[in-house]
Design a protein around this motif. Structure first.
Motif, mmCIF file in Angstrom:
data_model
loop_
_atom_site.group_PDB
_atom_site.id
_atom_site.type_symbol
_atom_site.label_atom_id
_atom_site.label_comp_id
_atom_site.label_asym_id
_atom_site.label_seq_id
_atom_site.Cartn_x
_atom_site.Cartn_y
_atom_site.Cartn_z
ATOM 1 N N ARG A 294 -12.362 1.532 1.697
ATOM 2 C CA ARG A 294 -11.358 2.602 1.756
ATOM 3 C C ARG A 294 -11.275 3.186 3.171
ATOM 4 N N LEU B 192 -4.457 -6.348 6.964
ATOM 5 C CA LEU B 192 -4.297 -5.898 5.579
ATOM 6 C C LEU B 192 -4.493 -7.043 4.600
ATOM 7 N N ILE C 149 -2.987 0.245 -4.116
ATOM 8 C CA ILE C 149 -2.860 -1.100 -3.557
ATOM 9 C C ILE C 149 -2.298 -1.995 -4.661
ATOM 10 N N LEU D 298 -11.267 -6.687 -0.794
ATOM 11 C CA LEU D 298 -11.205 -5.707 -1.869
ATOM 12 C C LEU D 298 -11.352 -6.382 -3.231
ATOM 13 N N ILE E 210 -6.593 0.317 9.329
ATOM 14 C CA ILE E 210 -5.559 -0.708 9.248
ATOM 15 C C ILE E 210 -4.177 -0.063 9.205
ATOM 16 N N GLN F 210 -11.979 1.569 5.956
ATOM 17 C CA GLN F 210 -11.327 0.549 6.789
ATOM 18 C C GLN F 210 -9.807 0.562 6.602
ATOM 19 N N LEU F 211 -9.354 0.846 5.386
ATOM 20 C CA LEU F 211 -7.920 0.847 5.121
ATOM 21 C C LEU F 211 -7.206 1.876 5.991
ATOM 22 N N ASP F 212 -7.812 3.027 6.208
ATOM 23 C CA ASP F 212 -7.188 4.046 7.065
ATOM 24 C C ASP F 212 -6.933 3.501 8.463
ATOM 25 N N TRP G 242 -8.185 -7.742 4.461
ATOM 26 C CA TRP G 242 -8.839 -6.640 3.771
ATOM 27 C C TRP G 242 -8.618 -6.733 2.258
ATOM 28 N N THR G 243 -7.422 -7.118 1.841
ATOM 29 C CA THR G 243 -7.102 -7.223 0.417
ATOM 30 C C THR G 243 -7.992 -8.255 -0.271
ATOM 31 N N VAL H 288 0.858 -1.191 0.000
ATOM 32 C CA VAL H 288 0.000 0.000 0.000
ATOM 33 C C VAL H 288 0.887 1.230 0.000
#
Length: 279
Positions: free
Chosen positions: A123, A138, A88, A145, A129, A125-127, A141-142, A15
Motif C-alpha cells: 500500500r 503499476l 484496485i 499484490l 507509483i 509503494q502504491l502511493d 505492483w499488481t 486504481v
C-alpha cells in the motif's frame, strides 16, 4: 456524498479512490452485489462488512476483496467519520486469469485479508507509483499484490506506521541494489551493511516486506536475466558468469528448478525458432 475518483489505469488494472464524504455517514446497512474482482485498502474511517452470518469491523490499514456475484453488507456506525478506500479493480484478460486460476476464490466467503507487513508495504509503494504515474510500475505492483493475497504471511509482528516507513526506506534501497546490480557478489552481510542494519534484522525485515528472503530474490533476478540472455543466443557459460553465478553446475541446477528446462535446451529452442523465422 460519496464519490469515486480514477487515479491511474492500465489495460489490466484501474486504481480509484472511493470517498464517502467529509462528515459522518448516516448509520445503517446497505447491500451491494460485487461485479468485479477488486482488492481494497481502507485509508481512513471505519465501517462494518458482512457476508452471510460473518461480520468484520474494518479500520485504517485493513484490506478486503470483492468477488463477483458475492453479496456484501456494509454497516456504518453512528458518529463514526466517513471512510475512504483505495480500490484496485482488475480488468479484462487479467480478471479472466484471476477467475480461471482461482486466485481470489476464497474471498467469496472470507473477503478480509489478515493484517500483514507485506500488504502494508505494498500500500505504501502504491502511493509512490501514483505520484510518479508509472503505468509499468503499476502492472508489476499488481502482480505482487495478487501474489501477496494468494500467499498470506505466517503470523508475525506487525509494524506500526512509523516503523513501516523506516524499514521500507532501507529495504527499498537494498531491493533496488539487487535489481540494478544483480551481477555483483552480494552477501547478506554486505546488503545489510549498505542500509545500516545487522544481517539478522535485515533478513527478517526484508522478508517481511518483500515476501522473500534477499538471497532468493537475488537468485531469481539473476535467473530471469539469464533466461533473457539465452533467448538472445548467448552461450550457457557466458550467461552463467555474466549474471553473477560463480559455479556453472549450480547455475544449471537452479535454472532447471526455476524454469523446468535446462539452459542449453532453452537456448537451442530459441535458436531453432529464429532459424525457422529466417527460413
Amino acid at each position: 456524498m460519496s464519490s469515486m475518483q480514477a487515479l491511474l489505469e492500465t489495460p489490466s488494472v484501474l486504481v480509484s479512490r472511493f470517498d464517502h464524504g467529509g462528515g459522518p455517514v448516516p448509520a445503517g446497512t446497505a447491500e451491494e452485489v460485487c461485479d468485479h474482482y477488486c482488492i481494497n485498502f481502507v485509508d481512513s474511517g471505519e465501517f462494518g462488512l458482512g457476508i452471510g452470518r460473518r461480520f468484520w469491523r474494518l479500520r485504517r490499514g485493513a484490506a478486503f476483496a470483492w468477488h463477483p456475484r458475492t453479496v456484501q453488507r456494509y454497516v456504518h456506525f453512528e458518529g463514526v467519520p466517513a471512510d475512504t478506500c483505495m480500490t484496485i479493480r482488475f480488468r479484462d484478460g487479467f480478471e479472466r486469469e484471476i477467475e480461471r486460476e482461482g486466485w481470489l476464490a476464497g474471498t467469496a466467503h472470507v473477503p478480509v485479508f489478515h493484517p500483514g507487513n507485506r500488504l502494508a508495504f505494498l500500500r505504501l509503494q502504491l502511493d509512490r507509483i501514483l505520484q510518479r504515474r508509472s503505468v509499468a510500475a503499476l502492472d508489476s505492483w499488481t502482480t505482487e499484490l495478487i501474489e501477496a493475497a494468494v500467499r498470506p504471511q505466517l503470523p508475525h509482528r506487525i509494524y506500526d506506521e512509523l516503523q513501516l516507513r523506516r524499514h521500507a526506506a532501507r529495504v527499498e534501497l537494498a531491493h533496488e541494489r539487487i535489481l540494478l546490480h544483480s551481477d555483483e557478489p552480494h552477501t547478506l552481510a554486505s546488503l545489510a551493511s549498505s542500509v545500516g542494519m545487522s544481517p539478522f534484522h535485515f533478513a527478517r525485515v526484508f522478508r517481511s516486506l518483500i515476501g522473500a528472503p534477499p538471497h532468493r530474490l537475488l537468485r531469481d533476478v539473476r535467473l530471469d536475466r539469464a533466461r533473457s540472455m539465452l533467448l538472445d543466443g548467448e552461450s550457457v557459460t557466458t550467461t552463467c558468469y555474466a549474471v553473477g553465478f560463480g559455479n556453472l553446475s549450480h547455475f544449471i541446477r537452479s535454472f532447471r528448478r526455476r524454469f523446468g528446462t535446462a539452459p542449453s535446451l532453452l537456448r537451442k529452442k530459441a535458436q531453432a525458432g529464429t532459424s525457422s523465422d529466417v527460413a
